[in-house]
Every structure is written in structure tokens, then in C-alpha cells.
Design an enzyme around this catalytic site. Sequence first.
Site, PDB file in Angstrom:
ATOM      1  CG  ASP A 203      -1.786   1.387   2.377  1.00  0.00           C
ATOM      2  OD1 ASP A 203      -1.334   2.196   3.210  1.00  0.00           O
ATOM      3  OD2 ASP A 203      -2.415   0.355   2.692  1.00  0.00           O
ATOM      4  CG  HIS A 345      -4.861   2.798  -1.935  1.00  0.00           C
ATOM      5  ND1 HIS A 345      -6.118   2.689  -1.378  1.00  0.00           N
ATOM      6  CD2 HIS A 345      -4.203   1.655  -1.627  1.00  0.00           C
ATOM      7  CE1 HIS A 345      -6.212   1.511  -0.767  1.00  0.00           C
ATOM      8  NE2 HIS A 345      -5.074   0.863  -0.904  1.00  0.00           N
TER       9      HIS A 345
END
Length: 396
Positions: A203, A345
Amino acid sequence: MVMKELYVKIGCAMLAVCLFTFLFVFGKDRGDLRPVFSHSFKVEEKVNAILKENEAKELVANENIKNKFVYLAFQDGETFVSHFVDATTGEETDFTTYLKSGTEEAFSKKVEELLYLKYPKFIADVLNDANLPKMYQVLETELVIHYTSDSLRSLISDSLYLRVNYNDIKDYLDFPVSLDTEYEQEKGYALDKNKKAIAFTFDDGPSGALTNRLVDILEQNKAHATFFMVGNRMEYGAEVIRNVLNKGNEIGSHSYAHKNMKRQKLEDIVSGEEKTKEIYRNITGQELLYTRPPYGNVNKSIKETLDTTFITWNVDTEDWLHRDKDYIVNHILEHVSDGDIVLMHDVYETTIDAVEEVLPKLYAAGYQVVSVSELAELKGRTLEKHSLYRSLKEVE
Ligand SMILES: [Zn+2]
């Protein structure tokens, strides 16, 4: 009396010559399984010695290949053993003896290319060593190379081998082979429905050089991932986006400005998604299929309104909190199982370092690391719009 004996002797000699000629002429071309006539004794002696030496093993092949060499193969539990005996000299040789002179390097290059196509880099690097013990299996339409590596054996339980279709090496072989006419091109690594699979998701990108480094690491490990990108960052990351897609990964929306959807007006969420989709469409010419709501926060009316499939996660590495490679690696290895969706991430160096370390370990543990769409395909699942998926396990 003397004359009669002489005639008998001459008669016998002529008969022997005829028989010899017959066997020599007809025996030579006909018998793929017959050692060449003039040296059969030496060859047979060698073959018998090899058979005796391997008598505890199961004999799986004993063939005279086009009067070039006798090929003997044995199976000993998991281990494959092969021997080559020159059909002219009766000397024990090696498969590479039957490569056309001057093509040895081209043959090795082809094998190297196929190794990196089939295996992750950390395995191909080891198998590509010229000094590594190898066994060659000569089959009808392909050569199989079996590898033995002590360093990999402690990591990987699967046997390590490479199938090389004769179409790919026919110019290098010094003996005629039959070619598989259906064969097109080696595809290398392929996903396997019978193996465990998990999806990696990243993400908050795109994140420039970090994302590109991650893409390279995934590629080297035959892995794919789904990147959930933030709309207002996509505009500055067109090149990275194209690189992510070119390497077999996929991209989903992570909203336009990373706001908590539960605290936003529905109309603002919708317009943000539309804006993100348009930016993505302008860069790639493709549609965004999935949405990961920031913080995983979503409610019933958002799900009913947005024209998308919601993907969250069931394994959270908390990489943003820990920023610690070892913590992330261990968390993944201790928590994942078949069908999981893992959250990370691609904005932290420590996350990328952790992925680099964990992918070979996951491969060795029998996992395929894939994108969400690939995981759905492997699990035979259809992902519906207006639905939310935390994992793609059989029972969630
Ligand atoms: Zn986020």
C-alpha cells in the site's frame, strides 16, 4: 581326403564371411538397442560392469542411442543416476561428449537461460555452477538434467531438475533425436494449483526507486504482488506504474488522498475513486479492478455504492510500525498459510529488505507468492463487486 577337408574349411570360412557381412550390414543400422558389431565385446563388458556396480538400484533405461553411446539410468530412491558408454570405444563417457564439437558453450548458455526461466535467482545461481554434479537423462523428446546441491538440499525438499526440449538444443547434439512438433517455446516458471499460495500486497505507493527495487526483487524470485496505490501519488509515478505492470504485477486503488472513508461524505469518496480511476486510465489505458480502503475502514453503504471489489488483508506485518527487517520476515514466516493476503507498504526500505529475505524462504517452504487476481484464480474463486475479501482461504 585332404582336398575334401580343404573344401569344407573354405566353405565354412565363406559362410562365416557371409554371416559377418550380414550382421555388419544389417545389424548396424537396425538395432538402436544393439551395440555396434565391431566393438560389441568391449561395450558389453563395460555395460555389464556398470550394471553390476548398480545392481542394488532400479534400472530405468538401458539403450544404445543411434550406435553413438549406450545410455544406462538407475533410480535409487529419490536419486537419479546415469552412465554413458561410448558405443565405439567402450569407454565410459559423459553426456557432454555427444555435443557437437565447438557447441559446448552455446549449450551451456541455453541451459543457463532455461534455469533462470524456471527457477528463482537464488536457486538458478547455485545450479548454474559448472562444477555442480549433474546427471543427464536422455528421454524421447527431451533431455532432463538432474542437479545435486548440498547447500540447497538443506533448504528445499523438491528435487532439482531442468527439462530441456530437443527443439531448444538440436543444433548442439551430435546424435539424431526425435523432435516434438507441438513444442513452441519453454515458458519456464508456472503457477501450480497443487501448491500453497499467498498474495503479497503493498500500500501507499508508488514510491519511486523503492517500488522499482521491490519489483526487481519480486521478479528475481518468480513472485508477483498487488500494489494498492494512492491516486494523488499515481500522477507522479507513471514510469513506476508501467514498470510494476510490465513485470506481471497488478495495481488497485488505495483511494485518492488516503483519507479514512468512514469519516468522509459518500459523494467525496465516489468522486475520489473516479479521479483515481481516471488518472490510472490515462497512464495505463486499463481499469482499476480493486480498492483497498485506507486503514481497511469501510462500511455497508460505501461497499454498496462504489463500483469495485474491496480487498483488505488477514496477515498484517505492521511494517510501518516496526521498521525492522527481521521482525517482518519472522512475522510472515510464523503467520502465513495457504490463501492468505499479506499487508505491507512499499514506502519503507526495511520492508523491501524483508521481502528480499523472505521470498526465498517462502519458496523453500513450498509457497507461491502471487497477486490477488492470481490467488483468486489458483483458488478457483470469482471476486464479486461490492464484496470485501480479507483472504482467499477455503473457509474465511
Ligand atoms: Zn495506506
